[in-house]
Design a protein around this motif. Structure first.
Motif, PDB file in Angstrom:
ATOM      1  N   THR A  26     -34.922  29.924 -30.478  1.00 36.35           N
ATOM      2  CA  THR A  26     -34.163  30.684 -29.489  1.00 36.35           C
ATOM      3  C   THR A  26     -34.339  30.091 -28.104  1.00 36.35           C
ATOM      4  N   ILE A  27     -33.228  29.963 -27.388  1.00 35.56           N
ATOM      5  CA  ILE A  27     -33.234  29.562 -25.982  1.00 35.56           C
ATOM      6  C   ILE A  27     -32.916  30.811 -25.158  1.00 35.56           C
ATOM      7  N   TYR A  28     -33.869  31.215 -24.303  1.00 37.50           N
ATOM      8  CA  TYR A  28     -33.691  32.383 -23.449  1.00 37.50           C
ATOM      9  C   TYR A  28     -33.345  31.944 -22.027  1.00 37.50           C
ATOM     10  N   PHE A  29     -32.691  32.823 -21.287  1.00 33.11           N
ATOM     11  CA  PHE A  29     -32.494  32.548 -19.872  1.00 33.11           C
ATOM     12  C   PHE A  29     -33.826  32.748 -19.156  1.00 33.11           C
ATOM     13  N   ASP A  30     -34.020  32.056 -18.005  1.00 34.12           N
ATOM     14  CA  ASP A  30     -35.328  31.991 -17.356  1.00 34.12           C
ATOM     15  C   ASP A  30     -35.916  33.350 -17.020  1.00 34.12           C
ATOM     16  N   SER A  31     -35.087  34.308 -16.622  1.00 34.73           N
ATOM     17  CA  SER A  31     -35.619  35.605 -16.206  1.00 34.73           C
ATOM     18  C   SER A  31     -35.782  36.572 -17.368  1.00 34.73           C
ATOM     19  N   ALA A  32     -35.706  36.084 -18.588  1.00 34.97           N
ATOM     20  CA  ALA A  32     -35.802  36.975 -19.753  1.00 34.97           C
ATOM     21  C   ALA A  32     -37.135  37.709 -19.792  1.00 34.97           C
ATOM     22  N   PHE A  33     -38.218  37.052 -19.362  1.00 31.39           N
ATOM     23  CA  PHE A  33     -39.521  37.706 -19.369  1.00 31.39           C
ATOM     24  C   PHE A  33     -39.512  38.976 -18.531  1.00 31.39           C
ATOM     25  N   ASP A  34     -38.692  38.995 -17.478  1.00 36.90           N
ATOM     26  CA  ASP A  34     -38.668  40.137 -16.565  1.00 36.90           C
ATOM     27  C   ASP A  34     -37.663  41.200 -16.983  1.00 36.90           C
ATOM     28  N   ASP A  35     -36.872  40.916 -18.003  1.00 37.14           N
ATOM     29  CA  ASP A  35     -35.881  41.883 -18.461  1.00 37.14           C
ATOM     30  C   ASP A  35     -36.585  42.981 -19.270  1.00 37.14           C
ATOM     31  N   PRO A  36     -36.405  44.243 -18.905  1.00 36.99           N
ATOM     32  CA  PRO A  36     -37.139  45.316 -19.605  1.00 36.99           C
ATOM     33  C   PRO A  36     -36.771  45.451 -21.075  1.00 36.99           C
TER      34      PRO A  36
ATOM     35  N   THR B  59     -36.864  28.169 -22.644  1.00 39.29           N
ATOM     36  CA  THR B  59     -36.088  28.840 -21.608  1.00 39.29           C
ATOM     37  C   THR B  59     -35.249  27.829 -20.835  1.00 39.29           C
ATOM     38  N   MET B  60     -34.165  28.337 -20.263  1.00 39.81           N
ATOM     39  CA  MET B  60     -33.268  27.535 -19.431  1.00 39.81           C
ATOM     40  C   MET B  60     -32.800  28.432 -18.294  1.00 39.81           C
ATOM     41  N   GLU B  61     -32.630  27.849 -17.115  1.00 41.29           N
ATOM     42  CA  GLU B  61     -32.283  28.640 -15.938  1.00 41.29           C
ATOM     43  C   GLU B  61     -30.997  29.438 -16.140  1.00 41.29           C
ATOM     44  N   ASP B  62     -29.969  28.805 -16.652  1.00 46.42           N
ATOM     45  CA  ASP B  62     -28.681  29.489 -16.800  1.00 46.42           C
ATOM     46  C   ASP B  62     -27.934  28.913 -17.996  1.00 46.42           C
ATOM     47  N   PRO B  63     -28.271  29.333 -19.216  1.00 48.40           N
ATOM     48  CA  PRO B  63     -27.562  28.812 -20.388  1.00 48.40           C
ATOM     49  C   PRO B  63     -26.065  29.033 -20.258  1.00 48.40           C
TER      50      PRO B  63
ATOM     51  N   ARG C 268     -32.993  20.405 -26.200  1.00 45.27           N
ATOM     52  CA  ARG C 268     -33.734  19.286 -25.599  1.00 45.27           C
ATOM     53  C   ARG C 268     -33.895  19.459 -24.092  1.00 45.27           C
ATOM     54  N   LEU C 269     -32.927  20.102 -23.453  1.00 47.95           N
ATOM     55  CA  LEU C 269     -32.967  20.269 -22.007  1.00 47.95           C
ATOM     56  C   LEU C 269     -33.799  21.462 -21.568  1.00 47.95           C
ATOM     57  N   SER C 270     -34.091  22.391 -22.475  1.00 45.74           N
ATOM     58  CA  SER C 270     -34.787  23.610 -22.101  1.00 45.74           C
ATOM     59  C   SER C 270     -36.302  23.396 -22.105  1.00 45.74           C
ATOM     60  N   VAL C 271     -37.004  24.379 -21.554  1.00 45.95           N
ATOM     61  CA  VAL C 271     -38.449  24.272 -21.336  1.00 45.95           C
ATOM     62  C   VAL C 271     -39.201  25.068 -22.398  1.00 45.95           C
ATOM     63  N   PRO C 272     -40.126  24.428 -23.141  1.00 48.38           N
ATOM     64  CA  PRO C 272     -40.902  25.173 -24.145  1.00 48.38           C
ATOM     65  C   PRO C 272     -41.771  26.238 -23.480  1.00 48.38           C
ATOM     66  N   VAL C 273     -41.965  27.350 -24.169  1.00 52.31           N
ATOM     67  CA  VAL C 273     -42.844  28.402 -23.682  1.00 52.31           C
ATOM     68  C   VAL C 273     -43.762  28.829 -24.805  1.00 52.31           C
ATOM     69  N   SER C 274     -44.903  29.418 -24.431  1.00 52.78           N
ATOM     70  CA  SER C 274     -45.847  29.922 -25.423  1.00 52.78           C
ATOM     71  C   SER C 274     -45.726  31.435 -25.482  1.00 52.78           C
ATOM     72  N   ALA C 275     -46.425  32.046 -26.425  1.00 53.57           N
ATOM     73  CA  ALA C 275     -46.327  33.496 -26.591  1.00 53.57           C
ATOM     74  C   ALA C 275     -46.897  34.244 -25.395  1.00 53.57           C
ATOM     75  N   SER C 276     -47.812  33.613 -24.660  1.00 54.62           N
ATOM     76  CA  SER C 276     -48.303  34.214 -23.418  1.00 54.62           C
ATOM     77  C   SER C 276     -47.355  33.855 -22.296  1.00 54.62           C
ATOM     78  N   ARG C 277     -47.066  34.795 -21.419  1.00 54.01           N
ATOM     79  CA  ARG C 277     -46.051  34.593 -20.381  1.00 54.01           C
ATOM     80  C   ARG C 277     -46.440  33.446 -19.464  1.00 54.01           C
ATOM     81  N   ILE C 278     -45.500  32.542 -19.188  1.00 59.50           N
ATOM     82  CA  ILE C 278     -45.722  31.439 -18.255  1.00 59.50           C
ATOM     83  C   ILE C 278     -45.332  31.907 -16.866  1.00 59.50           C
ATOM     84  N   GLU C 279     -46.273  31.958 -15.979  1.00 56.66           N
ATOM     85  CA  GLU C 279     -45.988  32.409 -14.622  1.00 56.66           C
ATOM     86  C   GLU C 279     -45.290  31.305 -13.845  1.00 56.66           C
ATOM     87  N   GLY C 280     -44.435  31.705 -12.930  1.00 59.26           N
ATOM     88  CA  GLY C 280     -43.730  30.725 -12.109  1.00 59.26           C
ATOM     89  C   GLY C 280     -44.588  30.190 -10.978  1.00 59.26           C
TER      90      GLY C 280
END
Length: 327
Positions: free
Chosen positions: A174-184, A202-206, A253-265
Motif C-alpha cells: 500500500t502507498i499512503y499519502f504523507d499525512s495519513a498518519f495524522d488522519d483519525p 508513503t508519497m506526498e501527493d499520490p 519505487r518513488l515512494s518512501v518506505p515506512v515502518s510500523a512505528s510512526r516516522i516523525e517528520g
C-alpha cells in the motif's frame, strides 16, 4: 547525468547489495581505478565489472579517462535522482489526467466499454473492493488517498478481511499519502495493518486512488464530476490494466518506505549533520571525528536514522532524507 528507466534500476547505483552499487562504491572509495583494481575490490568477474562500468557510464554516474575510472560525486548523483523523480511524478500526473479523460468519456457515452465498467454506487464500490481481495491469489496493491466515502463499519470489516487474506499468503502493498498518519480514520488502521505484515510506503501527493488484484482487475476511484460523492472505473484484463499496474510499480519505487512505528517528520541539527555525511559516503569513524562524537553514539544514531528512513545503505538514506526535506 543519471537516466532512470535504462538498464540500471533507480536504486542500483546506491545499493551496495547490487553489482552496480558495489562497483560505484569501489570507485567512490578509490578514485581513478582500473578494471583490475575494481575486480580486486569487489570480487566480481572482469566481464561483470566491464558491463557494469558501461551501464554506469551511460547513466552518467562514472567517467573514464585513459583506462582509469572515476565516480561522480554521490551528492550530485543523489540530486539527479531526485530531479528525475520529480520528472517521473510529473509524467505520472499527465498520465493520470489522460486516464481521467478516458474515464469521463466512457461514463458519458455508455457507462461501460469492453474491459471498462463505471460504478457510481458507493456500496457497490466497497463490495467490489472486498470481492477483489477475496479473489486475489498472490498480491493486492493499493494507492490510498482521499476521497473516503465508506461508513466506519466498512473499515472494521476491511481490517478483518485483510488479515484473513494476508494469513492466506496474499501480499498487501500500500502507498499512503504523507499525512495519513495524522488522519483519525486512516492512521490507526495503517499502523495496525503494517504491524500485521502489510508492506507500506508513503508519497506526498499520490496522483491516483487505485486498487489492483493480482493482474486480474483494478478499480480507479474519483470524485464525481458536478456532483457529490465518488465514481469508480472497474478495469478487467486489458492494455489499460497493464498501464495501471505499471503506474503502481513506478509510484512504489518513488515512494518512501515506512515502518510500523510512526516516522516523525522532525529531525534535529545533529541528525541532519549525520545523515548528510552518511549520504556522502563517510564511515561511522569519520563522522565521529568530524562531529566530535563517540563512535558508539554515531552507530546508535545512524541505526535509528536508517530505521526512520527505511534505508539499507547510506546513499539511500541520503535520498530519503532529501525527499523529506531534512537536508
Amino acid at each position: 547525468m543519471y537516466r532512470i528507466g535504462l538498464g540500471v534500476g533507480m536504486g542500483d547505483v546506491l545499493d551496495a547489495e547490487t553489482d552496480h552499487g558495489r562497483v560505484y562504491r569501489a570507485l567512490v572509495g578509490r578514485p581513478r581505478t582500473r578494471v583490475s583494481g575494481i575486480v580486486e575490490r569487489t570480487g566480481l568477474s572482469v566481464e561483470v565489472v566491464e558491463t557494469t562500468l558501461r551501464d554506469l557510464l551511460d547513466d552518467g554516474a562514472v567517467s573514464e579517462l585513459g583506462g582509469a575510472w572515476e565516480a561522480h560525486s554521490p551528492a550530485e548523483v543523489t540530486e539527479e535522482l531526485l530531479r528525475r523523480d520529480a520528472e517521473r511524478q510529473a509524467g505520472l500526473r499527465r498520465n493520470g489526467l489522460e486516464l481521467e479523460q478516458l474515464f469521463r468519456f466512457v461514463r458519458r457515452e455508455s457507462g461501460h466499454y469492453g474491459a471498462l465498467e463505471v460504478i457510481d454506487d458507493t456500496a457497490r464500490i466497497s463490495w467490489t473492493a472486498q470481492q477483489m481481495q477475496r479473489a486475489a491469489k498472490e498480491q493486492f496493491r493499493v494507492v490510498d488517498r482521499p476521497p473516503y466515502f465508506a461508513p466506519h463499519e466498512y473499515y472494521v470489516s476491511q481490517e478483518v478481511l485483510q488479515r484473513e487474506r494476508m494469513d492466506a499468503g496474499v501480499v498487501y502493498r500500500t502507498i499512503y499519502f504523507d499525512s495519513a498518519f495524522d488522519d483519525p480514520l486512516i492512521g490507526p488502521n495503517m499502523a495496525r495493518m503494517m504491524a500485521a505484515g502489510e508492506q507500506a510506503r508513503t508519497m506526498e501527493d499520490p496522483p491516483i486512488k487505485l486498487l489492483l488484484a493480482d493482474h486480474d482487475s483494478a478499480v480507479v476511484t474519483l470524485e464525481a464530476e458536478g456532483a457529490h460523492g465518488v465514481v469508480s472505473l472497474f478495469v478487467r484484463p486489458s492494455g489499460l490494466l497493464d498501464v495501471l499496474s505499471g503506474v503502481f510499480e513506478t509510484l512504489w519505487r518513488l515512494s518512501v518506505p515506512v515502518s510500523a512505528s510512526r516516522i516523525e517528520g522532525f529531525v534535529d541539527d545533529r541528525d541532519r549533520q549525520i545523515v548528510s555525511l552518511m549520504a556522502s559516503g563517510a564511515t561511522d569513524d569519520a563522522i565521529a571525528r568530524r562531529l566530535n562524537l563517540s563512535r558508539r553514539t554515531v552507530v546508535r544514531r545512524t541505526a535509528a536514522l536508517f530505521d526512520r528512513l527505511g534505508a539499507t545503505t547510506r546513499f539511500q538514506a541520503g535520498v530519503q532524507a532529501s525527499r523529506r526535506g531534512w537536508l
